[in-house]
Scaffold this motif. Structure first.
Motif, PDB file in Angstrom:
ATOM      1  N   ILE A  83      32.104  42.885  45.685  1.00 56.14           N
ATOM      2  CA  ILE A  83      33.251  43.487  44.782  1.00 56.14           C
ATOM      3  C   ILE A  83      33.708  42.525  43.992  1.00 56.14           C
ATOM      4  O   ILE A  83      33.986  41.234  44.319  1.00 56.14           O
ATOM      5  CB  ILE A  83      34.331  44.201  45.706  1.00 56.14           C
ATOM      6  CG1 ILE A  83      33.684  44.966  46.773  1.00 56.14           C
ATOM      7  CG2 ILE A  83      35.340  44.824  44.772  1.00 56.14           C
ATOM      8  CD1 ILE A  83      34.817  45.181  47.851  1.00 56.14           C
ATOM      9  N   CYS A  84      33.844  42.674  42.686  1.00 53.13           N
ATOM     10  CA  CYS A  84      34.330  41.867  41.627  1.00 53.13           C
ATOM     11  C   CYS A  84      35.534  42.414  41.077  1.00 53.13           C
ATOM     12  O   CYS A  84      35.230  43.728  40.692  1.00 53.13           O
ATOM     13  CB  CYS A  84      33.137  41.604  40.744  1.00 53.13           C
ATOM     14  SG  CYS A  84      33.613  40.488  39.342  1.00 53.13           S
ATOM     15  N   GLN A  85      36.433  41.845  40.732  1.00 51.49           N
ATOM     16  CA  GLN A  85      37.686  42.384  40.083  1.00 51.49           C
ATOM     17  C   GLN A  85      38.011  41.343  38.881  1.00 51.49           C
ATOM     18  O   GLN A  85      38.084  40.172  38.943  1.00 51.49           O
ATOM     19  CB  GLN A  85      38.779  42.197  40.850  1.00 51.49           C
ATOM     20  CG  GLN A  85      40.124  42.804  40.258  1.00 51.49           C
ATOM     21  CD  GLN A  85      40.874  41.705  39.623  1.00 51.49           C
ATOM     22  OE1 GLN A  85      40.753  40.516  39.978  1.00 51.49           O
ATOM     23  NE2 GLN A  85      41.696  41.877  38.382  1.00 51.49           N
ATOM     24  N   ARG A  86      38.306  41.780  37.855  1.00 55.14           N
ATOM     25  CA  ARG A  86      38.393  41.218  36.458  1.00 55.14           C
ATOM     26  C   ARG A  86      39.665  41.815  35.690  1.00 55.14           C
ATOM     27  O   ARG A  86      39.651  43.136  35.628  1.00 55.14           O
ATOM     28  CB  ARG A  86      37.141  41.192  35.928  1.00 55.14           C
ATOM     29  CG  ARG A  86      37.326  40.459  34.266  1.00 55.14           C
ATOM     30  CD  ARG A  86      35.935  40.486  33.518  1.00 55.14           C
ATOM     31  NE  ARG A  86      34.939  39.909  34.223  1.00 55.14           N
ATOM     32  CZ  ARG A  86      33.690  40.035  33.824  1.00 55.14           C
ATOM     33  NH1 ARG A  86      33.455  40.679  32.713  1.00 55.14           N
ATOM     34  NH2 ARG A  86      32.839  39.273  34.521  1.00 55.14           N
ATOM     35  N   ASP A  87      40.562  40.979  35.249  1.00 52.99           N
ATOM     36  CA  ASP A  87      41.736  41.409  34.630  1.00 52.99           C
ATOM     37  C   ASP A  87      41.155  41.676  32.848  1.00 52.99           C
ATOM     38  O   ASP A  87      40.693  40.667  32.372  1.00 52.99           O
ATOM     39  CB  ASP A  87      42.749  40.335  34.350  1.00 52.99           C
ATOM     40  CG  ASP A  87      44.019  40.944  33.570  1.00 52.99           C
ATOM     41  OD1 ASP A  87      43.778  41.717  32.840  1.00 52.99           O
ATOM     42  OD2 ASP A  87      45.291  40.384  33.731  1.00 52.99           O
ATOM     43  N   ILE A  88      40.963  42.785  32.506  1.00 51.69           N
ATOM     44  CA  ILE A  88      40.531  43.066  31.068  1.00 51.69           C
ATOM     45  C   ILE A  88      41.571  43.465  30.202  1.00 51.69           C
ATOM     46  O   ILE A  88      41.250  44.326  29.051  1.00 51.69           O
ATOM     47  CB  ILE A  88      39.262  44.217  31.156  1.00 51.69           C
ATOM     48  CG1 ILE A  88      39.897  45.655  32.093  1.00 51.69           C
ATOM     49  CG2 ILE A  88      38.061  43.713  32.035  1.00 51.69           C
ATOM     50  CD1 ILE A  88      38.942  46.693  31.947  1.00 51.69           C
ATOM     51  N   THR A  89      42.898  43.201  30.325  1.00 53.71           N
ATOM     52  CA  THR A  89      44.000  43.612  29.675  1.00 53.71           C
ATOM     53  C   THR A  89      43.750  43.060  28.143  1.00 53.71           C
ATOM     54  O   THR A  89      43.819  44.095  27.284  1.00 53.71           O
ATOM     55  CB  THR A  89      45.124  43.308  30.103  1.00 53.71           C
ATOM     56  OG1 THR A  89      45.485  43.525  31.593  1.00 53.71           O
ATOM     57  CG2 THR A  89      46.065  43.565  29.437  1.00 53.71           C
ATOM     58  N   ARG A  90      43.426  41.969  28.092  1.00 54.66           N
ATOM     59  CA  ARG A  90      43.385  41.228  26.987  1.00 54.66           C
ATOM     60  C   ARG A  90      41.873  41.742  26.297  1.00 54.66           C
ATOM     61  O   ARG A  90      42.300  42.049  25.017  1.00 54.66           O
ATOM     62  CB  ARG A  90      43.189  39.631  26.923  1.00 54.66           C
ATOM     63  CG  ARG A  90      42.933  38.954  25.558  1.00 54.66           C
ATOM     64  CD  ARG A  90      43.036  37.481  25.887  1.00 54.66           C
ATOM     65  NE  ARG A  90      44.167  36.813  26.301  1.00 54.66           N
ATOM     66  CZ  ARG A  90      44.461  35.573  26.691  1.00 54.66           C
ATOM     67  NH1 ARG A  90      43.409  34.656  26.325  1.00 54.66           N
ATOM     68  NH2 ARG A  90      45.582  35.078  26.813  1.00 54.66           N
TER      69      ARG A  90
END
Length: 501
Positions: free
Chosen positions: A134-141
């Motif tokens: 499992i990979c989590q990434r903040d893609i807000t920007r």
């Protein structure tokens, strides 16, 4: 990132060695994700943690979970912590279907941040999933950048639609021309069917303008000109449009032209309006010529009759004839003024020459010698910034003459006029200023606009027909210039003439 399947590339003879290799491969991916600042972890089918990076550890600490270790149960974490709630369905999807999947989570607690969770199967044999990576990434920007880019593109398209303007890029080597959407609209071409290249674009240009366009383009490629031309095109419907194109040429290190880019704008409305105004002006000029020509003979006859009239025979008749003569002379002057104003608009380029302001002022002062002496006027001069101009000498002389006449005419009673004539330079303009200490005026917007009208006057109390400033404005506009005035009652006036360089 797809499924992790080391079984396909590993010749292990024992299952234990194969599992070790799987863990090693997963750990490499965890380390790589850490470099990207992604939070990653792995778990088996029983939801037991089998591996994680520091970001995962820090995240759990943020959720007040301190004892993070391999073998801990993740089901409670996925169920109780909102941040991880998408993991239950994501992991289930991987274990049930052996296929990678993604989920997105918007975190209200973290002010609307958008997180992408990607789930990947870890297999020791085709179709046999042992763990989930499992990979989590903040893609807000990233999302905001995309939205901002889309917003800018929308606004750019909107501006192009309003201005009826589009951009283009021509790859000269490949002979490929890319158009913005607005250009397809302007040229009425289908985006899917029409292939824009040199031949197809030139073919749309009006046959009377085509050779001029080709020669101009060749001059641009040879470095003899900058791409800036207005030409006609003919649409498939037969409709004609006027297009104004501008562009820049780009060369490689050896100087070979490789690309051109620029804009194209539909200026049909402006060009046709301009033509209409020219036609109306021509009709007006012809009308004035006809009227003045037809009136010239009767006026001459009336003036001649007044010359042969025997004065002194009858006082009543003398007064009547005198009034007729005065009215006829005024009508004759009016017709002459009309003819002068029309002739001023016919500017001939071959008459343009270098003019020195000092010499022009010397001639004007000679013409106004009597008026200057009678009013005891002083004229200060400052031509240090700009001493000369390329223009039509008679026009510039007449402009300066009339402005000085006004300065002398509208001076204060019993106070000698002080006039200052100066020049300055502003970007593409040469500025001529004539200032005085005269009576000045209250300059409302309405009055300011009427000053330069035909028979407009600075003051109703003064004598004169008010043609001077009208002729000045007419001549300045014929030179593609402009005139403005600054004035205050009792403080004097300053006339500002702007000539194009």
């Amino acid at each position: 990132m797809s499924e992790i399947n080391p079984f396909l590339n590993y010749g292990a003879t024992s299952l234990e060695n194969l599992k070790d290799f799987c863990r090693k491969t997963v750990q490499e991916k965890i380390d790589a994700a850490a470099c990207r600042k992604d939070m990653v972890w792995t778990m088996d089918k029983d939801y037991k943690l089998t591996g994680f990076n520091d970001l995962f550890y820090q995240r759990l600490k943020k959720e007040n979970i301190d004892n993070v270790h391999c073998g801990m149960d993740l089901q409670g974490i996925f169920k109780d912590i909102p941040f991880f709630r998408v993991c239950i369905e994501g992991c289930k999807e991987v274990f049930d279907h052996s296929a990678p999947t993604s989920r997105f989570e918007i975190s209200e607690k973290e002010m609307g941040q958008i997180h992408e969770f990607s789930f990947h199967p870890v297999m020791i044999a085709p179709g046999k999933v042992t763990e989930c990576y499992i990979c989590q990434r903040d893609i807000t920007r990233d999302i905001l950048n995309v939205l901002n880019l889309e917003d800018r593109e929308y606004r750019y398209r909107e501006v192009q639609e309003v201005a009826n303007l589009g951009h283009w890029v021509w790859d000269i080597d490949k002979d490929e021309i890319s158009w913005s959407d607005q250009l397809y609209t302007i040229w009425a071409k289908d985006h899917e069917r029409f292939v824009a290249n040199y031949d197809s674009v030139v073919a749309i240009i009006h046959h009377d303008d085509r050779m001029r366009f080709i020669e101009h383009l060749e001059d641009c490629l040879q470095g003899r000109a900058t791409h800036d031309i207005t030409h006609r095109i003919v649409l498939d419907s037969g409709e004609e449009k006027y297009i104004h194109t501008k562009g820049n040429l780009f060369r490689d290190a050896s100087g070979k032209p490789i690309r051109m880019s620029g804009t194209a704008q539909d200026v049909t409305k402006e060009i046709r309006s301009h033509h209409k105004i020219l036609d109306q002006n021509l009709e007006l000029q012809n009308f004035v010529r006809i009227v003045s020509h037809n009136l010239r003979a009767p006026i001459s006859n009336l003036l001649m009759l007044s010359k042969i009239y025997e004065w002194g025979q009858d006082k009543t008749n003398d007064d009547i004839v005198k009034n007729i003569e005065s009215t006829t002379l005024a009508l004759d002057h009016t017709i002459r003024d009309l003819n002068n104003s029309l002739s001023f608009k016919r500017t001939l380029r071959e008459r343009v020459e270098e003019i020195h302001f000092k010499e022009i002022l010397k001639d004007v002062r000679a013409l106004l010698y009597s008026e200057i002496k009678a009013t005891k006027a002083s004229i200060a001069v400052d031509f240090t910034t700009v001493s000369n101009i390329y223009s039509i000498k008679s026009y510039v002389s007449n402009i300066l003459y009339n402005l000085l006449v006004n300065a002398l005419k509208y001076s204060k009673e019993d106070i000698p006029p002080k006039i200052v004539v100066s020049t300055e330079e502003k970007k593409d303009w040469i500025i001529l200023k004539v200032s005085d200490n005269g009576i000045g005026m209250e300059l409302t917007p309405e009055r300011k606009s009427r000053i330069f009208d035909m028979y407009g006057r600075l003051s109703a109390k003064t004598k004169g027909k008010g043609m001077g400033l009208f002729l000045v404005k007419t001549q300045i506009e014929a030179l593609n210039g402009s005139i403005d005035v600054i004035s205050e009652k009792g403080m004097g006036s300053t006339f500002i003439v702007s000539f194009r360089k």
